[in-house]
Design an enzyme around this catalytic site. Structure first.
Site, mmCIF file in Angstrom:
data_model
loop_
_atom_site.group_PDB
_atom_site.id
_atom_site.type_symbol
_atom_site.label_atom_id
_atom_site.label_comp_id
_atom_site.label_asym_id
_atom_site.label_seq_id
_atom_site.Cartn_x
_atom_site.Cartn_y
_atom_site.Cartn_z
ATOM 1 N N SER A 60 0.806 -1.214 0.000
ATOM 2 C CA SER A 60 0.000 0.000 0.000
ATOM 3 C C SER A 60 0.839 1.264 0.000
ATOM 4 O O SER A 60 1.574 1.535 -0.941
ATOM 5 C CB SER A 60 -0.977 -0.035 1.185
ATOM 6 O OG SER A 60 -1.883 1.038 1.114
ATOM 7 N N HIS A 61 0.773 2.023 1.079
ATOM 8 C CA HIS A 61 1.419 3.333 1.177
ATOM 9 C C HIS A 61 2.837 3.228 1.717
ATOM 10 O O HIS A 61 3.496 4.245 1.904
ATOM 11 C CB HIS A 61 0.595 4.229 2.099
ATOM 12 C CG HIS A 61 0.381 3.620 3.457
ATOM 13 N ND1 HIS A 61 -0.405 2.515 3.645
ATOM 14 C CD2 HIS A 61 0.873 3.942 4.677
ATOM 15 C CE1 HIS A 61 -0.398 2.185 4.929
ATOM 16 N NE2 HIS A 61 0.370 3.028 5.577
ATOM 17 N N LYS A 108 -11.315 0.194 -0.917
ATOM 18 C CA LYS A 108 -11.261 1.642 -1.014
ATOM 19 C C LYS A 108 -10.618 2.006 -2.349
ATOM 20 O O LYS A 108 -9.894 1.211 -2.937
ATOM 21 C CB LYS A 108 -10.502 2.256 0.154
ATOM 22 C CG LYS A 108 -9.169 1.644 0.514
ATOM 23 C CD LYS A 108 -8.634 2.287 1.784
ATOM 24 C CE LYS A 108 -7.332 1.661 2.270
ATOM 25 N NZ LYS A 108 -7.569 0.382 2.970
ATOM 26 N N ASP A 133 -0.741 1.506 -4.073
ATOM 27 C CA ASP A 133 -1.592 0.572 -4.806
ATOM 28 C C ASP A 133 -2.909 1.181 -5.259
ATOM 29 O O ASP A 133 -3.763 0.476 -5.788
ATOM 30 C CB ASP A 133 -1.862 -0.673 -3.968
ATOM 31 C CG ASP A 133 -2.699 -0.399 -2.727
ATOM 32 O OD1 ASP A 133 -2.633 0.724 -2.199
ATOM 33 O OD2 ASP A 133 -3.398 -1.312 -2.261
ATOM 34 N N ASP A 152 -5.431 2.774 -3.533
ATOM 35 C CA ASP A 152 -6.678 2.718 -2.767
ATOM 36 C C ASP A 152 -6.866 3.902 -1.821
ATOM 37 O O ASP A 152 -7.940 4.054 -1.245
ATOM 38 C CB ASP A 152 -6.815 1.391 -2.011
ATOM 39 C CG ASP A 152 -5.723 1.145 -0.982
ATOM 40 O OD1 ASP A 152 -4.826 1.999 -0.834
ATOM 41 O OD2 ASP A 152 -5.758 0.087 -0.322
ATOM 42 N N ARG A 153 -5.855 4.747 -1.664
ATOM 43 C CA ARG A 153 -5.987 5.913 -0.790
ATOM 44 C C ARG A 153 -6.007 7.189 -1.619
ATOM 45 O O ARG A 153 -5.627 7.193 -2.794
ATOM 46 C CB ARG A 153 -4.847 5.966 0.214
ATOM 47 C CG ARG A 153 -4.809 4.770 1.138
ATOM 48 C CD ARG A 153 -3.728 4.902 2.195
ATOM 49 N NE ARG A 153 -3.696 3.716 3.034
ATOM 50 C CZ ARG A 153 -3.415 3.727 4.332
ATOM 51 N NH1 ARG A 153 -3.125 4.863 4.947
ATOM 52 N NH2 ARG A 153 -3.410 2.608 5.031
ATOM 53 N N ASP A 175 -1.888 6.604 -3.471
ATOM 54 C CA ASP A 175 -0.777 5.912 -2.817
ATOM 55 C C ASP A 175 -0.221 4.786 -3.682
ATOM 56 O O ASP A 175 -0.521 4.693 -4.873
ATOM 57 C CB ASP A 175 -1.233 5.378 -1.464
ATOM 58 C CG ASP A 175 -2.242 4.254 -1.589
ATOM 59 O OD1 ASP A 175 -3.007 4.260 -2.574
ATOM 60 O OD2 ASP A 175 -2.274 3.365 -0.721
#
Length: 542
Positions: free
Chosen positions: A112-113, A375, A278, A280-281, A276
């Site tokens: 992710s982030h 998300k 991947d 999703d944010r 981010d």
């Protein structure tokens, strides 16, 4: 030919909030990846010849693990794997593919982030057939399998190349390589009024999207520049890189500082956003204003009806417990229900599947709807653009108008990163030990009205999650939440969430640090943060 290879278990493969995350060198240990994938395949079960989606955010080690996953899927009875070209799929795009193609599930490779590179972070998680992250009953079963695993199955031949769209075979399994962007972009065009957004942009509206050299670069370029007509170069840092260009792909005030600086200048764009690692944010920025994730969730819920997909209204909203209560006030006015869940998108899946909610959000810059089961950063950006195209107001104007109507919830999250795990656990245990006697205590000018350790009973399947964060609520609506994050890979991340509701419009312009100053001081003293961790200030404030 299928090989069965002997292996020995590792004792540290317990998935966290978003799957298994460790440093790259840790994943490179002999059979570490193979063990976790085999435990996953052994756990999830499937009918013969089912479909599996595979892809990730392109970080270092992504291609290697995609190839391993393809070979192991062939050895474990899958009939087809759908792979993003180059091994790339944003997390929401993977969720969409699982749902659209009726896949049994998906292997999503991302941290992710978190930062990437040879010494950076890596992650593996399994998403189930609804496109959402595996629920705790599945991740717990996977972990139990990893503790006793003795062998794994893998196809002996190398995986087919996956840099060009097309079909290949590996034994009896079809390997289908797909354009990672097209299906997702088509879905966005169904949800939002692209002609109206394009008219806004054609009229001189300017924007900047910082893809942070992460997975959303190709998605944002195709949608914002090619389909909506934003000027070429509106998407910056658009080329995904294995180390994210040496940056940290977390869309917050620290790591997206250049975007925020541009948006604060007089000649900056009208609208700014970032996503981010991947995809999703999201971060939303207007001229002179950074929109907090909690405020963004509330604004989107209040205005969702302006987009075609949500014109009939929304069924309900859900937020993670640490997310501010701003969206609750919107739901009250709309006459719909708010669900408060533990942190982790997997807790929204049952509510979405049951039609109880339409829009969900987390304070950690995650927002989404029932179009997928993850998300979705680009979705949030497009809903904001749809709202701006309909209302023809600035971002600041919309947010300040929202505060006037619903009141302002001042809110901050303080992250203390890479805290010694024993010290962090000791801090949380001390808080839990004192909860029973906390109600009625006075701290400064504030009195505790209630305090608990949050637990959640899923209203759909009855499952229970406990120990999800310590909540301290004060008379008048102030709140402090303490919890340990499950998304880091080194030590523990202590997150402290601080909020206060303000109904007086004359105070809505106060700086959050000033409005929350007393609660910030109380959080340090009640949590004994300085004494137990040695930290005098957080690493990141969002």
């Amino acid at each position: 030919m299928i090989e069965t290879i002997a292996t020995r278990p590792y004792d540290d493969q317990k998935p966290g909030t978003s799957g298994l995350r460790k440093k790259v060198p840790h994943f490179k240990q002999p059979h570490y990846v193979h063990n976790f994938l085999q435990a996953t395949f052994d756990t999830v079960g499937r009918g013969d010849l089912e479909t599996l989606v595979i892809g990730g955010d392109g970080r270092y080690f992504n291609r290697d693990v995609v190839a391993i996953a393809i070979r192991m899927a062939a050895a474990n009875g899958y009939g087809r794997v759908i792979v993003g070209q180059g091994g790339i799929l944003s997390t929401p795009a993977a969720s969409n593919l699982i749902r659209k193609r009726g896949a049994a599930g998906g292997i999503i490779l991302s941290a992710s982030h978190n930062p990437g590179g040879p010494n950076g972070d890596f992650g593996i998680k399994y998403n189930i057939e609804n496109g959402g992250p595996a629920p705790e009953r599945i991740t717990s079963a996977i972990y139990e399998k990893t503790r006793s695993i003795e062998r794994f199955r893998i196809f002996s031949a190398p995986a087919p190349e996956f840099d060009a769209v097309g079909e290949h075979r590996l034994g009896d399994m079809v390997v289908e390589v797909v354009d990672p962007v097209s299906d997702y972009a088509d879905l966005m065009e169904e949800l939002f009024d692209f002609p109206k957004i394009r008219a806004l942009i054609d009229g001189g509206f300017t924007l900047r999207f910082d893809a942070m050299h992460a997975v959303t670069g190709p998605y944002a370029t195709e949608i914002l520049e090619n389909r909506l007509g934003a000027a070429k170069g509106s998407v910056v840092n658009a080329v995904p890189m294995e180390d994210f260009g040496g940056g940290h792909p977390d869309p917050n005030a620290v790591h997206a500082a250049n975007l925020i600086a541009a948006m604060m200048s007089e000649d900056g764009p009208d609208f700014g956003a970032a996503s981010d690692g991947d995809g999703d944010r999201n971060l939303i920025v207007g001229k002179g204003i950074v929109v907090t994730p909690s405020d963004s969730l509330a604004v989107l819920a209040a205005n969702a009806h302006l987009a075609p997909a949500y014109r009939q209204g929304i069924a309900g909203v859900a937020r993670s417990m640490p997310t501010s209560q701003a969206v609750d006030r919107v739901a009250d006015k709309l006459g719909i229900k708010t669900f408060e869940t533990p942190t982790g998108w997997k807790y929204f899946g049952n509510l979405l599947d049951a039609g109880k909610v339409t829009i969900c959000g987390e304070e950690s810059a995650g927002t989404g709807s029932d179009h997928v089961r993850e998300k979705d950063g680009v979705w949030a950006v497009l809903l904001w653009l749809n709202i701006l195209a309909e209302r023809r107001e600035s971002v600041r104007g919309i947010v300040e108008g929202h505060w006037s109507e619903f009141g302002r919830t001042f809110y901050q999250r303080h992250d203390f990163e890479e805290v010694d795990s024993d010290k962090a656990e000791g801090l949380m245990e001390s808080l839990r030990d004192r909860l029973a006697s906390m109600a009625g205590q006075r701290f400064g000018s504030l009195v505790v009205s209630e305090a608990d350790d949050f637990s959640y009973k899923d209203p759909i399947d009855g499952s229970v999650a406990t120990g999800q964060g310590v909540r301290i609520v004060f008379s008048g609506g102030g709140r402090i939440v303490f919890r340990l994050s499950g998304t880091g890979t080194a030590g523990a991340t202590l997150r402290v969430y601080i909020e206060r509701y303000e109904s007086n419009p004359d105070r809505h312009g106060d700086a959050p640090g000033e409005a929350l100053a007393e609660l910030i001081s109380i959080a340090d003293s009640v949590g004994e943060i300085r004494r137990r961790t040695g930290r005098t200030e957080p690493d990141v404030i969002t």
